[in-house]
Enzyme design. Structure first.
Site, PDB file in Angstrom:
ATOM      1  N   GLY A  45      37.376 -15.589 -20.557  1.00 46.64           N
ATOM      2  CA  GLY A  45      37.323 -14.767 -19.765  1.00 46.64           C
ATOM      3  C   GLY A  45      37.502 -13.721 -20.745  1.00 46.64           C
ATOM      4  CD  GLN A  50      41.558  -9.569 -22.521  1.00 51.23           C
ATOM      5  OE1 GLN A  50      40.921 -10.269 -21.548  1.00 51.23           O
ATOM      6  NE2 GLN A  50      42.677  -9.912 -22.976  1.00 51.23           N
ATOM      7  CB  CYS A  98      46.598 -13.901 -21.688  1.00 52.76           C
ATOM      8  SG  CYS A  98      46.286 -11.990 -22.026  1.00 52.76           S
ATOM      9  CG  LEU A  99      40.798 -14.352 -25.006  1.00 55.85           C
ATOM     10  CD1 LEU A  99      39.483 -14.113 -25.496  1.00 55.85           C
ATOM     11  CD2 LEU A  99      41.252 -15.447 -25.685  1.00 55.85           C
ATOM     12  CG  HIS A 140      44.102 -13.767 -16.538  1.00 49.24           C
ATOM     13  ND1 HIS A 140      45.434 -14.355 -17.077  1.00 49.24           N
ATOM     14  CD2 HIS A 140      43.961 -12.812 -17.482  1.00 49.24           C
ATOM     15  CE1 HIS A 140      45.512 -14.292 -18.216  1.00 49.24           C
ATOM     16  NE2 HIS A 140      44.673 -12.949 -18.406  1.00 49.24           N
ATOM     17  CD  GLU A 141      39.405 -12.784 -18.242  1.00 48.46           C
ATOM     18  OE1 GLU A 141      39.891 -11.339 -18.538  1.00 48.46           O
ATOM     19  OE2 GLU A 141      40.076 -13.231 -17.906  1.00 48.46           O
ATOM     20  CG  HIS A 144      43.708  -8.259 -18.815  1.00 50.23           C
ATOM     21  ND1 HIS A 144      44.184  -8.287 -19.280  1.00 50.23           N
ATOM     22  CD2 HIS A 144      43.331  -9.199 -19.041  1.00 50.23           C
ATOM     23  CE1 HIS A 144      44.488  -9.012 -20.319  1.00 50.23           C
ATOM     24  NE2 HIS A 144      43.289  -9.792 -19.962  1.00 50.23           N
TER      25      HIS A 144
HETATM   26 ZN    ZN Z   1      44.746 -12.120 -20.100  1.00 50.65          ZN
END
Ligand code: ZN
Length: 172
Positions: A45, A50, A98-99, A140-141, A144
């Site tokens: 995701g 991000q 998380c990236l 989660h996304e 963001h």
């Molecule tokens: Zn994330």
């Protein structure tokens, strides 16, 4: 084109993202680039903030279990101006990564099932019900887009010790 990721202390990750008013070539290109960026780091995701774009858009591809029991990457879904319409009382906990916070995993408790509404890249509004991991993946996304990171699901005290840890990791 692979995009640069925004990491933990970047202010763009803390902003509430702007609603998207129209779908044009620039947005379609951004989605292509986000997919390339996500795949390059084996993500499941990626939200626009991000990649330094404060707009209400994310992509997600929760893994799917095949009849033989093997997990494979799912189809990439695009969510524009997403909303959560309903969420279940029943909760579930997954270890989330998380990236924007590489090599870091945290157990987060979220609703087991949600009903959502969003717009796709063709401008079509759709609704769907997600449960299990895909629901967590979505939330989660979605977080963001509101400037929320996984660490925010912990108490301030727990977060402080985590931040110390993250700073230490960032400095070497
Ligand atoms: Zn994330």
């Amino acid at each position: 084109m692979k995009l640069n990721l925004a990491y933990y202390s970047d202010p763009v990750l803390r902003k509430k993202s702007e609603r998207i008013e129209g779908i044009d070539d620039e947005l379609r290109k951004l989605v292509d680039d986000m997919i390339e960026t996500m795949n390059a780091v084996d993500g499941i995701g990626l939200a626009a903030p991000q990649v330094h774009r404060s707009i209400r858009l994310f992509i997600a591809c929760p893994p799917v279990q095949k009849p033989n029991g093997k997990w494979e990457p799912g189809r990439v879904r695009v969510y524009i101006n997403p909303e959560i319409l309903e969420s279940s009382q029943e909760m579930q906990t997954f270890s989330e990564g998380c990236l924007s916070i590489p090599n870091f995993y945290m157990k987060v408790t979220r609703p087991y099932k949600i009903k959502i509404k969003a717009c796709d890249l063709y401008g079509t509004i759709f609704e769907e019900t997600l449960s299990g991991f895909p629901a967590t993946n979505f939330m989660h996304e979605f977080d963001h887009l509101n400037g929320i990171l996984i660490v925010d699901h912990y108490s301030e005290e727990e977060r402080k010790s985590l931040e110390q840890l993250l700073r230490l990791e960032g400095s070497n």
